[in-house]
Scaffold this active site. Structure first.
Site, PDB file in Angstrom:
ATOM      1  N   HIS A 278     -10.642  -3.961   3.599  1.00  0.00           N
ATOM      2  CA  HIS A 278     -10.820  -3.592   4.988  1.00  0.00           C
ATOM      3  C   HIS A 278     -11.443  -2.260   5.155  1.00  0.00           C
ATOM      4  O   HIS A 278     -11.765  -1.870   6.410  1.00  0.00           O
ATOM      5  CB  HIS A 278      -9.242  -3.107   5.467  1.00  0.00           C
ATOM      6  CG  HIS A 278      -8.646  -1.990   4.613  1.00  0.00           C
ATOM      7  ND1 HIS A 278      -8.625  -2.023   3.310  1.00  0.00           N
ATOM      8  CD2 HIS A 278      -8.433  -0.701   5.225  1.00  0.00           C
ATOM      9  CE1 HIS A 278      -8.032  -0.989   2.984  1.00  0.00           C
ATOM     10  NE2 HIS A 278      -7.961  -0.078   3.791  1.00  0.00           N
ATOM     11  N   ASP A 279     -12.040  -1.706   4.240  1.00  0.00           N
ATOM     12  CA  ASP A 279     -12.986  -0.562   4.125  1.00  0.00           C
ATOM     13  C   ASP A 279     -14.463  -1.107   3.659  1.00  0.00           C
ATOM     14  O   ASP A 279     -15.401   0.013   3.870  1.00  0.00           O
ATOM     15  CB  ASP A 279     -12.737   0.644   3.110  1.00  0.00           C
ATOM     16  CG  ASP A 279     -11.080   1.128   3.508  1.00  0.00           C
ATOM     17  OD1 ASP A 279     -10.932   1.157   4.630  1.00  0.00           O
ATOM     18  OD2 ASP A 279     -10.381   1.567   2.562  1.00  0.00           O
TER      19      ASP A 279
ATOM     20  N   GLU B 113      -6.956   2.964  -5.623  1.00  0.00           N
ATOM     21  CA  GLU B 113      -8.023   3.339  -4.952  1.00  0.00           C
ATOM     22  C   GLU B 113      -8.657   4.539  -5.631  1.00  0.00           C
ATOM     23  O   GLU B 113      -8.442   5.900  -4.914  1.00  0.00           O
ATOM     24  CB  GLU B 113      -7.933   3.364  -3.300  1.00  0.00           C
ATOM     25  CG  GLU B 113      -9.496   3.463  -2.532  1.00  0.00           C
ATOM     26  CD  GLU B 113      -9.293   4.069  -1.418  1.00  0.00           C
ATOM     27  OE1 GLU B 113     -10.101   3.912  -0.392  1.00  0.00           O
ATOM     28  OE2 GLU B 113      -8.200   4.626  -1.080  1.00  0.00           O
TER      29      GLU B 113
ATOM     30  N   ASP C  20      -3.297   4.329  -2.419  1.00  0.00           N
ATOM     31  CA  ASP C  20      -4.484   4.743  -1.549  1.00  0.00           C
ATOM     32  C   ASP C  20      -4.998   6.153  -1.824  1.00  0.00           C
ATOM     33  O   ASP C  20      -4.206   6.946  -2.089  1.00  0.00           O
ATOM     34  CB  ASP C  20      -3.891   4.776  -0.057  1.00  0.00           C
ATOM     35  CG  ASP C  20      -4.687   5.194   1.141  1.00  0.00           C
ATOM     36  OD1 ASP C  20      -5.617   4.488   1.370  1.00  0.00           O
ATOM     37  OD2 ASP C  20      -4.675   6.080   1.569  1.00  0.00           O
TER      38      ASP C  20
ATOM     39  N   ASP D  11       1.071  -1.146   0.087  1.00  0.00           N
ATOM     40  CA  ASP D  11      -0.183   0.069   0.125  1.00  0.00           C
ATOM     41  C   ASP D  11       0.882   1.018  -0.073  1.00  0.00           C
ATOM     42  O   ASP D  11       2.039   1.340   0.621  1.00  0.00           O
ATOM     43  CB  ASP D  11      -0.792   0.068   1.530  1.00  0.00           C
ATOM     44  CG  ASP D  11      -2.270   0.162   1.026  1.00  0.00           C
ATOM     45  OD1 ASP D  11      -2.677   1.291   0.410  1.00  0.00           O
ATOM     46  OD2 ASP D  11      -3.120  -0.662   1.519  1.00  0.00           O
TER      47      ASP D  11
HETATM   48  C1  GLC Z   1      -8.164   4.708   2.016  1.00  0.00           C
HETATM   49  C2  GLC Z   1      -7.965   3.425   3.071  1.00  0.00           C
HETATM   50  C3  GLC Z   1      -8.683   3.857   4.362  1.00  0.00           C
HETATM   51  C4  GLC Z   1      -7.844   5.095   5.171  1.00  0.00           C
HETATM   52  C5  GLC Z   1      -8.262   6.221   3.964  1.00  0.00           C
HETATM   53  C6  GLC Z   1      -7.258   7.352   4.706  1.00  0.00           C
HETATM   54  O1  GLC Z   1      -9.246   4.909   1.841  1.00  0.00           O
HETATM   55  O2  GLC Z   1      -8.372   2.280   2.512  1.00  0.00           O
HETATM   56  O3  GLC Z   1      -8.543   2.682   5.265  1.00  0.00           O
HETATM   57  O4  GLC Z   1      -8.816   5.282   6.303  1.00  0.00           O
HETATM   58  O5  GLC Z   1      -7.512   5.846   2.994  1.00  0.00           O
HETATM   59  O6  GLC Z   1      -6.064   6.968   4.646  1.00  0.00           O
END
Ligand code: GLC
Ligand code: CA
Length: 553
Positions: free
Chosen positions: A347-348, A286, A223, A121
């Protein structure tokens, strides 16, 4: 370097004979099954209740048994853990809670020895407020690092410079007493945004990528990749109209000026060039893959992000008509050079089995591994784990704490892996950082391995089948007309043809079989094809059939 070893005496062996795992294969990721590991919750090795890298090392055999090609590991860098590792205090280190750099190198070589690649990541948008860069930046307005973050003077009334909202609640601006200015944070106030317009920041972040690629990592998941840059005029985001009582406060505005800015794409192209300095590395991202945006992130004419993560199978309304339409729309909107991908969880995201029940989760797995495109799934989905209920005193996720009442908390999908029927499901000898949840005595790796019809075996069988069948790996996708609640498509390569039938209905459904069809898999793992010219699909059953080319048209 990537030695392909046969795991001794087991039907789970990865089949490396097709050469799909080799340094020379620049597009290995097209054929890949990628498994997301959330390190805090995979395996604890030192009895602090938190998963760690030596823990992952001790479970590499399991990854080999699953048959996956690559691991995407959520952040492992030093972090105060306000956002559980997504608040990074040093981009080129390893947090002691996860282990040491030696542990990391060991994990990487253990994986590579078994033909499994490692994707890290990469969090470009922000750092922790405890990162040395931010400590320096906040020292004074004249500090050399001042412009590494997004600082602005207060508005005339002394308030924040504009109306932008943090995704985790409240204003996205935090006042800094010491220097009399506000800094911008798209997420927590302890996650200040880096200033990507500053070339020094870009260079420093490029060097972070190089650091990890030199160590041997095979790619990155970017991310929050679309929020790296904001409007430089700081224009206010327009408020939404109407009744917003059901809408979480951070979503009360349209993020016109604070998200998805065109400038972001330029910086993504630079990241792409850096990654291209090293052969065979992949970029996941993402980003928003809605019809309006998927193309931008794939790159309109040349690759930008190889795999903008696509969660449609998870988010789509679970009816045959909606799924059929979603598949069609996604495949049709991709630019010519793009390679599709499908992701079932993260995980989200609320767990797939919670959203669809186990039969539906099996059907989703069938689609995941038989659709054209890279397949990505999240640890524990292969066990059919549901959302774990979190009692109020165990809530850890800052999102839930800061924006309560909207079920935004992500602890439920971050609960630990379940390995066996021992205490704490074999995850840890002490109380884990999040509860294991109910039913772990029956729903764990060891128990499901003993049951030949389990969802775990379905995952293993589908991954094995996919690896064996070039039509599933690289074949064309050919939709067939939906038959009531049954979605159908074919995958075709040279003279091989595979048909997939997925019954979304709660009723039995008779489907015609072409001559010489062979059953490759049913989602219930319990039968071969009956003799005759038709097949009675059971409620929510999906099947993969080998058929002759031209049949079913
Ligand atoms: C991304 C991650 C998430 C995190 C966010 C802020 O969306 O997947 O878990 O809280 O970034 O870094
Ligand atoms: Ca630990």
């Amino acid at each position: 370097m990537r030695v392909c070893e046969e795991a001794p005496g087991s039907r789970f062996n990865p089949d490396c004979a097709d050469g799909s795992v080799s340094d020379h294969d620049a597009s290995w990721w097209k054929k890949a099954v990628i498994y997301q590991i959330y390190p805090r919750s995979f395996q604890d090795s030192n009895e602090d209740g938190i998963g760690d890298i030596p823990g992952i090392c001790s479970r590499v055999d399991y990854l080999v048994k699953l048959g996956i090609d690559a691991v995407w590991l959520a952040p492992i860098c030093p972090s105060p853990m306000d956002d559980f590792g997504y608040d990074i205090a040093d981009f080129t280190g390893v947090d002691p809670v996860f282990g040491t750099m030696e542990d990391f190198d060991r994990l990487l070589s253990l994986l590579h020895e078994r033909g499994i690649r490692l994707i890290l990541d990469f969090v470009p948008n922000h750092t922790s407020d405890r990162h040395a860069w931010f400590r320096e930046s906040r020292r004074s307005k004249n500090d050399l690092r001042r412009d590494w973050y997004v600082w602005r003077s207060p508005a005339k009334d002394g308030g924040p410079p504009n109306n932008w909202l943090s995704r985790f609640g409240g204003s996205a601006w935090e006042y800094d007493e010491g220097s009399g200015e506000y800094y911008y944070h798209a997420f927590l106030k302890s996650q200040p945004d880096l200033n990507w317009r500053n070339p020094e920041v870009r260079k420093a972040m490029h060097d972070v990528l190089r650091f990890w690629m030199r160590r041997g990592v095979d790619g990155f998941r970017l991310d929050a990749a679309a929020v790296t840059v904001e409007d430089d005029l700081l224009r206010d985001d327009p408020p939404l109209d109407g009744d917003l009582s059901e809408v979480p406060p951070p979503e009360h505005q349209q993020r016109i000026y604070s998200d998805n800015r065109p400038e972001t794409l330029e910086f993504l192209d630079e990241l792409r060039q850096v990654v291209a300095e090293f052969p065979g590395r992949v970029l996941l991202g993402e980003v928003d893959t809605s019809p309006e945006n998927a193309c931008r992130f794939y790159g309109e004419t040349k690759p930008r992000i190889d795999l903008p993560l696509n969660y449609r199978l998870l988010d789509v309304e679970w009816t045959a008509a909606e799924v059929e339409a979603e598949l069609d729309q996604y495949y049709n909107l991709l630019p010519a050079h793009a390679w599709p991908n499908w992701a079932l969880g993260s995980h989200d995201k609320r767990r797939i089995a919670e959203r669809r029940s186990e039969a539906g989760a099996r059907l989703a797995a069938l689609l995941l591994f038989t659709l054209r495109g890279t397949a990505i799934f999240y640890q524990g989905d292969e066990l059919g784990i549901l959302q774990v209920p979190i009692p109020p005193e165990r809530v850890s996720d800052p999102f839930e704490k800061l924006v309560p009442g909207f079920q935004l908390g992500r602890d439920g999908e971050r609960a630990p892996m379940r390995w066996d029927a021992a205490r704490n499901a074999g995850f840890s000898r002490v109380e884990p950082w999040l509860p294991i949840g109910p039913n772990s005595e029956r729903q764990n790796v060891e128990a499901l391995k003993r049951n030949p019809h389990s969802i775990l075996w379905l995952y293993i069988e589908l991954i094995r089948l996919r690896r064996q069948e070039p039509a599933l790996l690289m074949g064309e996708y050919e939709p067939l007309r939906r038959d009531g609640e049954v979605v159908k498509f074919k995958r075709v390569r040279n003279d091989t043809c595979i048909a997939v039938l997925a019954n979304f209905g709660s009723d039995f459904k008779e489907v015609k079989l072409p001559p010489h069809a062979r059953m490759l898999v049913t989602t219930y793992l319990d039968r071969n094809l009956p003799s005759g010219t038709s097949l009675q699909l059971r409620p929510y059953e999906g099947v993969v059939l080998s058929i002759s080319e031209g049949a079913y048209v």
